[in-house]
Design a protein around this motif. Sequence first.
Motif, short mmCIF file in Angstrom:
data_model
loop_
_atom_site.label_atom_id
_atom_site.label_comp_id
_atom_site.label_asym_id
_atom_site.label_seq_id
_atom_site.Cartn_x
_atom_site.Cartn_y
_atom_site.Cartn_z
N ILE A 181 -4.35 -5.83 63.65
CA ILE A 181 -5.08 -5.94 62.37
C ILE A 181 -4.95 -4.80 61.46
O ILE A 181 -4.76 -3.71 62.22
N TRP A 182 -4.74 -4.79 60.15
CA TRP A 182 -4.53 -3.49 59.27
C TRP A 182 -5.82 -2.96 58.99
O TRP A 182 -6.75 -3.88 58.48
N VAL A 183 -5.91 -1.77 59.18
CA VAL A 183 -7.37 -0.79 58.93
C VAL A 183 -6.82 0.21 58.10
O VAL A 183 -5.88 0.98 58.48
N ASP A 184 -7.32 0.35 56.88
CA ASP A 184 -7.10 1.49 56.02
C ASP A 184 -7.28 2.80 56.64
O ASP A 184 -8.37 3.17 57.36
N GLY A 223 -3.88 2.19 60.06
CA GLY A 223 -2.68 1.19 60.13
C GLY A 223 -2.74 0.11 60.81
O GLY A 223 -4.05 -0.33 60.85
N TRP A 224 -1.99 -0.42 61.49
CA TRP A 224 -1.84 -1.64 62.39
C TRP A 224 -2.61 -1.16 63.64
O TRP A 224 -2.22 -0.40 64.22
N VAL A 225 -3.78 -1.97 63.99
CA VAL A 225 -4.53 -1.57 65.32
C VAL A 225 -4.32 -2.71 66.14
O VAL A 225 -4.80 -4.07 65.82
N GLU A 226 -3.74 -2.57 67.28
CA GLU A 226 -3.88 -3.64 68.34
C GLU A 226 -5.09 -4.01 69.09
O GLU A 226 -6.08 -3.04 69.29
N MET A 227 -5.23 -5.49 68.92
CA MET A 227 -6.79 -5.80 69.27
C MET A 227 -7.16 -6.45 70.66
O MET A 227 -8.21 -6.73 71.17
N GLY A 228 -6.02 -6.73 71.28
CA GLY A 228 -6.04 -7.75 72.83
C GLY A 228 -4.68 -8.34 73.10
O GLY A 228 -3.79 -7.88 72.68
N GLY A 229 -4.88 -9.12 73.97
CA GLY A 229 -3.79 -9.76 74.43
C GLY A 229 -4.19 -11.43 74.29
O GLY A 229 -5.27 -11.99 74.91
N ALA A 230 -3.34 -12.29 74.48
CA ALA A 230 -3.37 -13.66 74.56
C ALA A 230 -1.97 -14.35 74.69
O ALA A 230 -0.88 -13.78 75.06
N GLY A 231 -2.10 -15.55 74.91
CA GLY A 231 -0.84 -16.18 75.59
C GLY A 231 -1.30 -17.71 76.17
O GLY A 231 -2.51 -17.95 76.17
#
Length: 217
Positions: free
Chosen positions: A141-144, A147-155
């Motif tokens: 997600i983009w956070v002012d 920048g881009w922040v990784e939030m987890g994993g999925a699949g």
Amino acid sequence: QDTFYLREEAPLPEGWECLRDMHEHGGDTSSTGWGGKWNPKKAKQCVLRTHTTSLSIQYLATHPEPPVKAFCIGRVYRREAIDPTHTPEFEQLEGIVMDKAVTFRHLLGFLKEFYQRMGFSDVRFRPGFFPYTEPSVEPEIWVDGLGWVEMGGAGVFRQEVTAPWGVQCPVLAWGLGVSRVAMLRLGLKDLRQLYQSDLEWIRNSPVHAPAAAARKA
């Protein structure tokens, strides 16, 4: 390497032979397995869980027929270096959806909807690797200011994960860091602030309340 091992041992679960065969040669599936010799002594060793996926697998094992939806929030532990976005223990939100016609596109839609409802309008995905899902993805997600922040994993769970329990349908799965979501929603820049006993910060920080509750108050 990223696990806290304990001295205790636990008995192997019923049906452990299927897990051994899956690791060594793929069992009765089209997989060739992960190779190597499966060590029952290693499997008996206890660890502090690194993922809440262990709960999802237990639920799938007792509910192998579709449709299935299961969600949980649990604490997990990893040997992480402590920094503004990592701590050695945190809360993980785990979700699984199993049905006959679900696809990877459904998974991306679920994740995007979740984060947008959390107040994050810009959501993107990048390919990831996890040994128990294929294909795998990491939502960002983009956070002012960050920048881009990784939030987890999925699949989508690999058949090596689901076949030993008789699960024949696709299973969408994700594990997301709830603490990281809370940090960003509260406007914090450091994850450690959520766990500090700072009474002054608590007094000066606004309490988030749903609109309906605020109106009643």
